[in-house]
Motif scaffolding. Structure first.
Motif, PDB file in Angstrom:
ATOM      1  N   THR A 422       0.806  -1.211   0.000  1.00  0.00           N
ATOM      2  CA  THR A 422       0.000   0.000   0.000  1.00  0.00           C
ATOM      3  C   THR A 422       0.848   1.274   0.000  1.00  0.00           C
ATOM      4  O   THR A 422       0.303   2.375  -0.163  1.00  0.00           O
ATOM      5  N   MET A 423       2.167   1.137   0.153  1.00  0.00           N
ATOM      6  CA  MET A 423       3.065   2.297   0.130  1.00  0.00           C
ATOM      7  C   MET A 423       3.875   2.375  -1.164  1.00  0.00           C
ATOM      8  O   MET A 423       4.831   3.142  -1.255  1.00  0.00           O
ATOM      9  N   GLU A 424       3.466   1.611  -2.175  1.00  0.00           N
ATOM     10  CA  GLU A 424       4.268   1.504  -3.396  1.00  0.00           C
ATOM     11  C   GLU A 424       4.514   2.855  -4.054  1.00  0.00           C
ATOM     12  O   GLU A 424       5.605   3.098  -4.581  1.00  0.00           O
ATOM     13  N   TYR A 425       3.560   3.731  -4.026  1.00  0.00           N
ATOM     14  CA  TYR A 425       3.701   5.007  -4.730  1.00  0.00           C
ATOM     15  C   TYR A 425       3.792   6.195  -3.762  1.00  0.00           C
ATOM     16  O   TYR A 425       3.454   7.314  -4.114  1.00  0.00           O
ATOM     17  N   ARG A 426       4.290   5.916  -2.564  1.00  0.00           N
ATOM     18  CA  ARG A 426       4.343   6.985  -1.568  1.00  0.00           C
ATOM     19  C   ARG A 426       5.729   7.087  -0.931  1.00  0.00           C
ATOM     20  O   ARG A 426       6.327   6.068  -0.566  1.00  0.00           O
ATOM     21  N   LEU A 427       6.215   8.317  -0.846  1.00  0.00           N
ATOM     22  CA  LEU A 427       7.400   8.656  -0.049  1.00  0.00           C
ATOM     23  C   LEU A 427       8.617   7.814  -0.403  1.00  0.00           C
ATOM     24  O   LEU A 427       9.404   7.425   0.461  1.00  0.00           O
ATOM     25  N   SER A 428       8.815   7.531  -1.678  1.00  0.00           N
ATOM     26  CA  SER A 428       9.859   6.587  -2.096  1.00  0.00           C
ATOM     27  C   SER A 428      11.273   7.068  -1.783  1.00  0.00           C
ATOM     28  O   SER A 428      12.198   6.260  -1.706  1.00  0.00           O
ATOM     29  N   ARG A 429      11.463   8.357  -1.596  1.00  0.00           N
ATOM     30  CA  ARG A 429      12.812   8.864  -1.326  1.00  0.00           C
ATOM     31  C   ARG A 429      13.100   9.037   0.165  1.00  0.00           C
ATOM     32  O   ARG A 429      14.131   9.601   0.542  1.00  0.00           O
ATOM     33  N   TYR A 430      12.211   8.495   1.010  1.00  0.00           N
ATOM     34  CA  TYR A 430      12.364   8.690   2.444  1.00  0.00           C
ATOM     35  C   TYR A 430      12.380   7.343   3.162  1.00  0.00           C
ATOM     36  O   TYR A 430      11.910   6.337   2.640  1.00  0.00           O
ATOM     37  N   ASN A 431      12.913   7.331   4.371  1.00  0.00           N
ATOM     38  CA  ASN A 431      13.047   6.101   5.146  1.00  0.00           C
ATOM     39  C   ASN A 431      11.848   5.979   6.086  1.00  0.00           C
ATOM     40  O   ASN A 431      11.901   6.421   7.242  1.00  0.00           O
ATOM     41  N   VAL A 432      10.773   5.393   5.567  1.00  0.00           N
ATOM     42  CA  VAL A 432       9.515   5.320   6.303  1.00  0.00           C
ATOM     43  C   VAL A 432       9.003   3.881   6.273  1.00  0.00           C
ATOM     44  O   VAL A 432       9.088   3.199   5.255  1.00  0.00           O
ATOM     45  N   GLU A 433       8.461   3.421   7.402  1.00  0.00           N
ATOM     46  CA  GLU A 433       7.769   2.132   7.501  1.00  0.00           C
ATOM     47  C   GLU A 433       6.403   2.430   8.101  1.00  0.00           C
ATOM     48  O   GLU A 433       6.330   2.960   9.213  1.00  0.00           O
ATOM     49  N   ALA A 434       5.342   2.095   7.375  1.00  0.00           N
ATOM     50  CA  ALA A 434       4.042   2.575   7.837  1.00  0.00           C
ATOM     51  C   ALA A 434       2.902   1.673   7.390  1.00  0.00           C
ATOM     52  O   ALA A 434       3.038   0.850   6.490  1.00  0.00           O
ATOM     53  N   LYS A 435       1.765   1.865   8.065  1.00  0.00           N
ATOM     54  CA  LYS A 435       0.502   1.219   7.711  1.00  0.00           C
ATOM     55  C   LYS A 435      -0.486   2.289   7.283  1.00  0.00           C
ATOM     56  O   LYS A 435      -0.676   3.296   7.978  1.00  0.00           O
ATOM     57  N   THR A 436      -1.097   2.076   6.153  1.00  0.00           N
ATOM     58  CA  THR A 436      -2.095   3.001   5.639  1.00  0.00           C
ATOM     59  C   THR A 436      -3.483   2.596   6.114  1.00  0.00           C
ATOM     60  O   THR A 436      -3.713   1.464   6.546  1.00  0.00           O
ATOM     61  N   GLY A 437      -4.427   3.532   6.015  1.00  0.00           N
ATOM     62  CA  GLY A 437      -5.822   3.246   6.324  1.00  0.00           C
ATOM     63  C   GLY A 437      -6.725   4.031   5.399  1.00  0.00           C
ATOM     64  O   GLY A 437      -6.466   5.206   5.128  1.00  0.00           O
ATOM     65  N   SER A 438      -7.800   3.389   4.920  1.00  0.00           N
ATOM     66  CA  SER A 438      -8.662   4.063   3.949  1.00  0.00           C
ATOM     67  C   SER A 438     -10.089   3.532   4.032  1.00  0.00           C
ATOM     68  O   SER A 438     -10.325   2.325   3.879  1.00  0.00           O
ATOM     69  N   LEU A 439     -11.013   4.414   4.323  1.00  0.00           N
ATOM     70  CA  LEU A 439     -12.446   4.194   4.190  1.00  0.00           C
ATOM     71  C   LEU A 439     -13.035   5.470   3.592  1.00  0.00           C
ATOM     72  O   LEU A 439     -12.334   6.476   3.447  1.00  0.00           O
ATOM     73  N   ARG A 440     -14.302   5.451   3.273  1.00  0.00           N
ATOM     74  CA  ARG A 440     -14.921   6.664   2.749  1.00  0.00           C
ATOM     75  C   ARG A 440     -14.842   7.768   3.804  1.00  0.00           C
ATOM     76  O   ARG A 440     -15.279   7.592   4.942  1.00  0.00           O
ATOM     77  N   TYR A 441     -14.273   8.894   3.419  1.00  0.00           N
ATOM     78  CA  TYR A 441     -14.087  10.065   4.275  1.00  0.00           C
ATOM     79  C   TYR A 441     -13.151   9.803   5.451  1.00  0.00           C
ATOM     80  O   TYR A 441     -13.175  10.540   6.443  1.00  0.00           O
ATOM     81  N   VAL A 442     -12.340   8.770   5.334  1.00  0.00           N
ATOM     82  CA  VAL A 442     -11.358   8.448   6.378  1.00  0.00           C
ATOM     83  C   VAL A 442     -10.037   8.086   5.700  1.00  0.00           C
ATOM     84  O   VAL A 442     -10.005   7.268   4.778  1.00  0.00           O
ATOM     85  N   ARG A 443      -8.958   8.700   6.163  1.00  0.00           N
ATOM     86  CA  ARG A 443      -7.615   8.318   5.751  1.00  0.00           C
ATOM     87  C   ARG A 443      -6.716   8.346   6.984  1.00  0.00           C
ATOM     88  O   ARG A 443      -6.892   9.181   7.882  1.00  0.00           O
ATOM     89  N   ALA A 444      -5.757   7.418   7.035  1.00  0.00           N
ATOM     90  CA  ALA A 444      -4.854   7.349   8.179  1.00  0.00           C
ATOM     91  C   ALA A 444      -3.495   6.816   7.722  1.00  0.00           C
ATOM     92  O   ALA A 444      -3.392   6.099   6.726  1.00  0.00           O
ATOM     93  N   LEU A 445      -2.477   7.186   8.465  1.00  0.00           N
ATOM     94  CA  LEU A 445      -1.120   6.716   8.205  1.00  0.00           C
ATOM     95  C   LEU A 445      -0.399   6.681   9.545  1.00  0.00           C
ATOM     96  O   LEU A 445      -0.405   7.669  10.278  1.00  0.00           O
ATOM     97  N   SER A 446       0.216   5.535   9.858  1.00  0.00           N
ATOM     98  CA  SER A 446       0.870   5.387  11.156  1.00  0.00           C
ATOM     99  C   SER A 446       2.092   4.497  11.002  1.00  0.00           C
ATOM    100  O   SER A 446       2.027   3.456  10.335  1.00  0.00           O
ATOM    101  N   GLY A 447       3.208   4.917  11.598  1.00  0.00           N
ATOM    102  CA  GLY A 447       4.412   4.100  11.491  1.00  0.00           C
ATOM    103  C   GLY A 447       5.634   4.789  12.041  1.00  0.00           C
ATOM    104  O   GLY A 447       5.560   5.606  12.969  1.00  0.00           O
ATOM    105  N   TYR A 448       6.772   4.441  11.454  1.00  0.00           N
ATOM    106  CA  TYR A 448       8.073   4.921  11.915  1.00  0.00           C
ATOM    107  C   TYR A 448       8.769   5.715  10.810  1.00  0.00           C
ATOM    108  O   TYR A 448       8.641   5.399   9.626  1.00  0.00           O
ATOM    109  N   VAL A 449       9.543   6.704  11.236  1.00  0.00           N
ATOM    110  CA  VAL A 449      10.405   7.466  10.339  1.00  0.00           C
ATOM    111  C   VAL A 449      11.815   7.446  10.911  1.00  0.00           C
ATOM    112  O   VAL A 449      12.008   7.686  12.107  1.00  0.00           O
ATOM    113  N   THR A 450      12.783   7.130  10.056  1.00  0.00           N
ATOM    114  CA  THR A 450      14.184   7.283  10.430  1.00  0.00           C
ATOM    115  C   THR A 450      14.674   8.601   9.848  1.00  0.00           C
ATOM    116  O   THR A 450      14.639   8.803   8.635  1.00  0.00           O
TER     117      THR A 450
END
Length: 490
Positions: A422-450
């Motif tokens: 789910t992160m294939e097209y996101r933040l490719s130049r940064y060191n991020v490990e995350a979980k995405t979330g998606s429902l109608r009118y809901v978006r979320a992103l949670s994880g780690y950044v180095t």
């Protein structure tokens, strides 16, 4: 005005609140250290630039993993719909309880007699909740076909008697009560609305192989395995070369599927449709595998739940081991697999139930010292009744950073730009490990950044009830994460 220039940032913020009655842009909670204040100002600027005049409810929490300090907080204690970031709770609790090396076992037993090439008696197919049994999400040989082939190689030519499907490891509830009925009756795909069962096979979906016919005629539809669904084919083949408008719906807990709409005259493909009786589906699939291996069958399918007493299973013929739990939670978090998550919730739950899984997660969070317990109603995040604070999710991430299963948990998260996640097209130049979330009118992103200096932060960004395109929410989230990757200026 000159006097104001000599005030500290914290005093200036306090003065502005007293004068205007309003907090910082976006409602951020001011922090006193210079690096954090600079970060807060930048995140406030991003929120104001994208959402200053547009409705949206944002919840954000950022924590420095080195010292546990909060770097930014915005409605961090407000419970919001987490969407698929709910899977972080499910997978972390499962790793804590079961361990990353845990494997499910699915067994085939025989209680009867063998006369020459004929087996007579009871075959029992016993499940333990394995979501990967025959699944196409994790590559492995099909266990039912492998077992049937081995029996044929051993000289078995015919099997007579009963085939008992034993799914008693779970409580038998196929769907969480809080799910939208449309997940099961209208959307009905392999990714939404799939029934759970302790005896599951091939993701509990039937493959509908569809071939366009002459314009105006119904397309040819062949289910595999045959008989698991009843099809009412009301669809037509259109005269256009491309573009499909094929729809399907069903009554709740019905295996009768109505297909309507149209397919292009060039269409040839497969649509995967969930079944509502997974135990019977697994038994049908075993019978088909036996017949395809050249073994005649005269087997009566029996659900163990319908028997007053389940007969002795007899001798163990075969056992299928799942991949280790580390691989399963990686599928859940990297690909956001809802079916796997629901199976895992019931696996860790008392009595194999959704409610038992919910209680297990809450117990885990209490032991982890995470405040403000969430409202949990499923394992996947499809329910809109789930409510979690951003602070709860970052607290979980903090706890898992030093947990014995930290490596497996972090490896289960999608890396920035990682293919087939789910992160294939996101933040490719940064060191991020995350979980995405998606429902109608809901978006979320949670994880780690180095960060660029090697330090690490945990973050949770949630947006509920936004108006406008979801791409704007995603862009805002990604800009905030990019800001987090910069080392603090001391």
């Amino acid at each position: 005005m000159l006097a104001l220039r000599t005030l500290s940032l914290g005093c200036l913020i306090t003065l502005l609140v007293l004068v205007t009655g309003s907090p910082l842009p976006g409602g951020a909670q001011p922090l006193t250290s210079s690096p954090s204040s600079a970060l807060s100002s930048e995140i406030d600027r991003i929120l104001d630039a994208h959402w200053g005049s547009t409705p949206a409810f944002w919840g954000i929490h950022v924590v420095d993993l080195e010292n546990g300090n909060t770097l930014y907080a915005h409605h961090a204690d407000h419970r919001l719909i987490p969407a698929s970031t709910q899977k972080l709770l499910t997978t972390a609790a499962a790793l804590d309880q079961l361990g990353s090396s845990y494997r499910y076992e699915t067994e085939l037993h025989f209680n009867g007699t063998t006369e020459g090439a004929v087996m007579r008696g009871d075959l029992t197919l016993r499940g333990s909740g394995d979501p990967t049994f025959g699944s196409t999400e994790i590559w492995q040989r099909d266990p039912l076909q492998e077992w049937a082939q081995k029996l044929a190689e051993q000289g078995v030519e015919r099997i007579e008697g009963r085939l008992i499907g034993d799914a008693r490891r779970f409580d038998g509830t196929a769907y969480p009560e809080s799910w939208d009925i449309g997940y099961v009756t209208r959307q009905a795909s392999r990714y939404i609305g799939t029934a759970s069962s302790a005896l599951s096979y091939s993701d509990n979906v039937v493959a509908l192989r569809i071939q366009a016919a002459a314009p105006g005629q119904p397309p040819d539809i062949r289910p595999y395995p045959n008989g698991a669904l009843t099809l009412n084919n009301e669809a037509t083949t259109s005269s256009r070369w491309r573009g499909n408008a094929l729809h399907l719906d069903r009554a709740f807990e019905s295996n009768t599927i109505r297909l309507h709409g149209s397919v292009a005259r060039s269409y040839r493909g497969t649509v995967n449709v969930p079944v509502t009786t997974p135990t019977d589906f697994a038994m049908r699939s075993l019978v088909l595998a036996l017949e395809e291996a050249g073994i005649e069958t005269d087997l009566t399918r029996v659900d163990a739940d319908t028997l007053s007493t389940v007969p002795d299973r007899g001798s163990l013929l075969f056992v299928s081991l799942s991949p280790p739990l580390a691989d399963i939670v990686a599928v859940i978090n990297k690909r956001s697999n809802n079916f796997y998550a629901e199976q895992l919730l019931r696996t860790i739950g008392w009595g194999g139930s959704v409610e038992g899984g919910e209680n297990r997660i809450r117990q885990f969070l209490r032991q982890a010292g995470v405040a403000r317990p969430p409202a949990i109603h499923d394992g996947s995040g499809l329910s809109r009744r789930n409510l979690v604070t951003p602070k709860t999710l970052t607290g979980l991430l903090q706890h898992m950073e030093n947990h014995p299963e930290s490596e497996a948990f972090r490896a289960s998260l999608a890396g920035s730009g990682e293919r087939n996640t789910t992160m294939e097209y996101r933040l490719s130049r940064y060191n991020v490990e995350a979980k995405t979330g998606s429902l109608r009118y809901v978006r979320a992103l949670s994880g780690y950044v180095t960060r660029t200096d090697g330090s690490r932060v945990a973050f949770t960004i949630m947006a509920n009830n936004y108006s406008g395109g979801a791409y704007r929410v995603r862009r805002t989230m990604d800009e905030i994460v990019q800001t987090l990757t910069d080392a603090p200026v001391l």
